[in-house]
Design an enzyme around this catalytic site. Structure first.
Site, PDB file in Angstrom:
ATOM      1  CE  LYS A  21       8.032  -1.016   3.444  1.00 24.33           C
ATOM      2  NZ  LYS A  21       6.552  -0.931   3.387  1.00 24.33           N
ATOM      3  CB  SER A  69       3.560  10.770   2.597  1.00 20.87           C
ATOM      4  OG  SER A  69       4.197  10.134   3.689  1.00 20.87           O
ATOM      5  NE  ARG A 103       2.608  10.393   8.007  1.00 22.00           N
ATOM      6  CZ  ARG A 103       1.745  10.177   7.016  1.00 22.00           C
ATOM      7  NH1 ARG A 103       0.998  11.144   6.556  1.00 22.00           N
ATOM      8  NH2 ARG A 103       1.605   8.971   6.489  1.00 22.00           N
ATOM      9  CB  THR A 104       7.099   8.450   5.046  1.00 20.36           C
ATOM     10  OG1 THR A 104       5.745   8.215   5.441  1.00 20.36           O
ATOM     11  CG2 THR A 104       7.914   7.230   5.383  1.00 20.36           C
ATOM     12  CD  GLU A 162      12.298  11.358  -6.732  1.00 12.18           C
ATOM     13  OE1 GLU A 162      11.571  12.317  -7.087  1.00 12.18           O
ATOM     14  OE2 GLU A 162      13.480  11.251  -7.054  1.00 12.18           O
ATOM     15  CB  CYS A 214       3.271  12.235  -6.657  1.00  9.19           C
ATOM     16  SG  CYS A 214       4.057  11.697  -8.184  1.00  9.19           S
ATOM     17  CD  GLU A 254       0.236  14.141  -2.040  1.00  4.02           C
ATOM     18  OE1 GLU A 254       0.764  13.705  -1.005  1.00  4.02           O
ATOM     19  OE2 GLU A 254       0.688  13.920  -3.178  1.00  4.02           O
TER      20      GLU A 254
HETATM   21  P1  NAD Z   1       3.811   6.651   2.699  1.00  3.42           P
HETATM   22  O1  NAD Z   1       4.845   7.673   2.986  1.00  3.42           O
HETATM   23  O2  NAD Z   1       2.773   6.384   3.692  1.00  3.42           O
HETATM   24  O3  NAD Z   1       4.499   5.242   2.394  1.00  3.42           O
HETATM   25  C1  NAD Z   1       5.489   5.087   1.406  1.00  3.42           C
HETATM   26  C2  NAD Z   1       6.377   3.911   1.774  1.00  3.42           C
HETATM   27  O4  NAD Z   1       7.018   4.215   2.986  1.00  3.42           O
HETATM   28  C3  NAD Z   1       5.605   2.610   2.005  1.00  3.42           C
HETATM   29  O5  NAD Z   1       6.359   1.526   1.540  1.00  3.42           O
HETATM   30  C4  NAD Z   1       5.480   2.573   3.516  1.00  3.42           C
HETATM   31  O6  NAD Z   1       5.344   1.276   4.046  1.00  3.42           O
HETATM   32  C5  NAD Z   1       6.792   3.200   3.946  1.00  3.42           C
HETATM   33  N1  NAD Z   1       6.711   3.798   5.265  1.00  3.42           N
HETATM   34  C6  NAD Z   1       5.620   4.362   5.866  1.00  3.42           C
HETATM   35  N2  NAD Z   1       5.934   4.767   7.110  1.00  3.42           N
HETATM   36  C7  NAD Z   1       7.238   4.472   7.306  1.00  3.42           C
HETATM   37  C8  NAD Z   1       8.124   4.625   8.393  1.00  3.42           C
HETATM   38  N3  NAD Z   1       7.727   5.157   9.553  1.00  3.42           N
HETATM   39  N4  NAD Z   1       9.403   4.210   8.247  1.00  3.42           N
HETATM   40  C9  NAD Z   1       9.824   3.663   7.084  1.00  3.42           C
HETATM   41  N5  NAD Z   1       9.017   3.464   6.031  1.00  3.42           N
HETATM   42  C10 NAD Z   1       7.736   3.869   6.125  1.00  3.42           C
HETATM   43  O7  NAD Z   1       3.208   7.081   1.299  1.00  3.42           O
HETATM   44  P2  NAD Z   1       2.021   6.353   0.501  1.00  3.42           P
HETATM   45  O8  NAD Z   1       0.738   6.710   1.137  1.00  3.42           O
HETATM   46  O9  NAD Z   1       2.383   4.934   0.297  1.00  3.42           O
HETATM   47  O10 NAD Z   1       2.156   7.042  -0.934  1.00  3.42           O
HETATM   48  C11 NAD Z   1       1.539   8.228  -1.275  1.00  3.42           C
HETATM   49  C12 NAD Z   1       2.552   9.345  -1.298  1.00  3.42           C
HETATM   50  O11 NAD Z   1       3.592   9.088  -2.240  1.00  3.42           O
HETATM   51  C13 NAD Z   1       1.914  10.655  -1.748  1.00  3.42           C
HETATM   52  O12 NAD Z   1       2.347  11.694  -0.904  1.00  3.42           O
HETATM   53  C14 NAD Z   1       2.479  10.841  -3.149  1.00  3.42           C
HETATM   54  O13 NAD Z   1       2.513  12.169  -3.588  1.00  3.42           O
HETATM   55  C15 NAD Z   1       3.833  10.254  -3.022  1.00  3.42           C
HETATM   56  N6  NAD Z   1       4.399   9.917  -4.325  1.00  3.42           N
HETATM   57  C16 NAD Z   1       5.423  10.682  -4.818  1.00  3.42           C
HETATM   58  C17 NAD Z   1       5.957  10.409  -6.068  1.00  3.42           C
HETATM   59  C18 NAD Z   1       7.102  11.235  -6.628  1.00  3.42           C
HETATM   60  O14 NAD Z   1       7.726  10.797  -7.579  1.00  3.42           O
HETATM   61  N7  NAD Z   1       7.376  12.404  -6.086  1.00  3.42           N
HETATM   62  C19 NAD Z   1       5.448   9.352  -6.826  1.00  3.42           C
HETATM   63  C20 NAD Z   1       4.403   8.585  -6.292  1.00  3.42           C
HETATM   64  C21 NAD Z   1       3.882   8.873  -5.031  1.00  3.42           C
END
Ligand code: NAD
Length: 504
Positions: free
Chosen positions: A194, A248, A250-251, A270, A305, A404
């Protein structure tokens, strides 16, 4: 001449959009519309224009994709192939990515705004290398025999876990997907991916390229859609065995909740970061330290990230160091992502732009001193651009140091002693990466050991490759992507204990 060269990618983009970008999902080896026919607009942050209409997957589509993945796993059309055969397909899959480099790079840049130069030189080749590396590993890993003595033979084997749900973010859409796909597919699992609703396009092409490389139908399915619809349905699904999540914090929290409310599927998170990069006064090449601090921070528009977004500088060199930062920052002025010379492109969307601008305002309100940037840019393009921004005089308790931002905003925090630097660095909910710059070997080792982070960079930042694990501690998550350790997430250990009776 330069003008023509810079227009080349605009021409390619216009051709691609004119031909039409297929936004339908990929399930069971075929393209599908969403079961209820709904679509969402894929808006390019380069100029605010709609570049594709994408199937908006929901629970019914996720059900279909999971059923397809389960059927593929159950009849062992992939898991049952000898490791050498799986390797061949994975290596061919990587070759398909390389062959499609220009198209994939263009889709990535149009979709989420990163400079075409980076998509071409980093995102596509790194994703291909990841798939190839895990493919090549799969016929070189042996199982174990436990030291049980004469009366037993105990085997410890790794088995594919089953159906893996991969949920990934928008900042490195293809690379984050490949960090899941590489180990999950190589180990013999089936995958439902997804992608983020903000960057679904390359994921859909990856699924087609995998089929062309010989991956059996149903083994790799892609359901684009929103988090609260397709993402939630996948993570709550009773027939998904593991979730590989990047996104994130949060998610990530929700992922654990979905697991506890469904089948206790394994969840590997992650998550976000707020990485501290510590410059000690004894480091002798402060020009390189400053250039790296800025380059790593503003790479990918700060939407990384592991961006070193808290820069801890020892008091005695801080004034001179901040001057260097302010002088270097304009080199990263935002520009057209399709121009091959651009180093800082567009933020992913208007929401992200507003979030970043909100944090910049909060830095000002809390009394930090803005020494570079601090504003929106190139608004006339209709795209999403924010000038790279440096704040000096930041306190670690400020919002811009604790949260962040995920944009091009660097917070400089001054410190006096080594102990103070470590305390500030560790005073964070996150623990993804950290950096230490010192020529004092004892200090470099001491501080590296004391930092709460999944990766510590010494006298560099961000130099790593597929051979080492990537992931965090604390609220930056649990699992590790990359390296052989990534197989831990997508395999289960099985013990087979056999009693051996003596001959008489
Ligand atoms: P996000 O959490 O908003 O979304 C990530 C994924 O989760 C997307 O596909 C989104 O559609 C899905 N999602 C969102 N809400 C959801 C829910 N309620 N239920 C199920 N799925 C849901 O994050 P983002 O804004 O897409 O990405 C940025 C974040 O990713 C930053 O916090 C960044 O640090 C992190 N990140 C971490 C790494 C790592 O390896 N640690 C790498 C890249 C990005």
């Amino acid at each position: 001449m330069t003008e023509n060269f810079n227009r080349i990618w605009h021409q390619h983009a216009a051709d691609l959009i004119q031909r039409g970008i297929d936004g339908r999902m990929v399930i069971d080896g075929r393209r599908w519309n969403a079961a209820d026919g709904s679509l969402f607009d894929c808006i390019s942050p380069v100029d605010g224009k709609v570049i594709a209409r994408v199937a908006r997957g929901k629970a019914a589509d996720v059900d279909r994709a999971v059923a397809s993945a389960r059927a593929a796993f159950a009849d062992r059309r992939w898991a049952g192939q000898p490791p050498a055969a799986r390797k061949k397909v994975m290596v061919a899959f990587a070759a398909q990515l390389r062959a499609a480099r220009d198209e994939l790079a263009l889709l990535e840049t149009l979709d989420m705004g990163k400079p075409i130069k980076n998509s071409l030189s980093t995102d596509v080749p790194s994703a291909a290398r990841c798939l190839q590396w895990f493919g090549e590993a799969v016929d070189k890993i042996y199982d174990e025999i436990a030291p049980t003595g004469d009366n037993a033979l105990a085997l410890i084997t790794r088995q594919a876990i089953g159906v893996v749900g991969a949920i990934v973010p928008w900042n490195y859409p293809m690379l984050m997907a490949s960090w899941k796909l590489g180990p999950a597919l190589a180990a013999g699992n089936s995958v439902v991916l997804k992608p983020s609703e903000k960057s679904p396009l390359t994921a859909l092409r990856l699924a087609e390229l995998a089929l062309e490389a010989g991956l059996p139908e149903g083994v790799f399915n892609v359901v684009p859609g929103f988090g609260h619809e397709a993402g939630e349905a996948l993570a709550l699904h009773m027939d998904v065995d593991a979730i590989g999540f990047t996104g994130s914090t949060r998610t990530g929290r929700r992922m654990l909740d979905y697991s506890s409310r469904s089948n206790l599927k394994r969840v590997y998170n992650e998550l976000g970061g707020k990485s501290a990069n510590i410059i000690f006064a004894d480091f002798d090449d402060l020009d390189r330290a400053a250039a790296t601090a800025i380059g790593s921070m503003f790479y990918n528009q700060g939407e990384s990230c592991n961006a070193p977004s808290r820069l801890l500088v020892q008091d005695s060199i801080a004034d001179a160091f901040v001057e260097k930062l302010a002088a270097l920052t304009p080199q990263y002025h935002p520009a057209d992502p399709l121009d091959a010379s651009t180093v800082l492109g567009a933020l992913v969307d208007e929401t992200q732009t507003q979030t970043v601008l909100g944090y910049i305002q909060s830095g000002v309100d809390e009394g930090a001193r803005c020494v570079a940037g601090g504003c929106r840019a190139l608004q006339e393009t209709g795209g999403q651009y924010v000038a790279p921004t440096v704040f000096d005089g930041v306190k670690n308790s400020m919002k811009i140091a604790q949260e962040e931002i995920f944009g091009p905003v660097l917070a400089v925090i001054r410190f006096k002693t080594e102990a103070e630097a470590v305390a500030i660095a560790n005073d964070s909910a996150y623990g993804l990466h950290a950096g230490v710059w010192s020529r004092n070997i004892d200090r470099a080792v001491r501080v590296s050991r004391a930092l709460q982070a999944g990766t510590v960079h010494v006298n560099q930042y961000d130099e790593d490759d597929i051979t080492v694990p990537f992931g965090g501690v604390k609220q930056s998550g649990n699992g590790r992507d990359k390296s052989l350790h990534a197989f831990d997430k997508y395999t289960e250990l099985k013990t087979t204990w056999m009693r051996i009776d003596s001959a008489n």
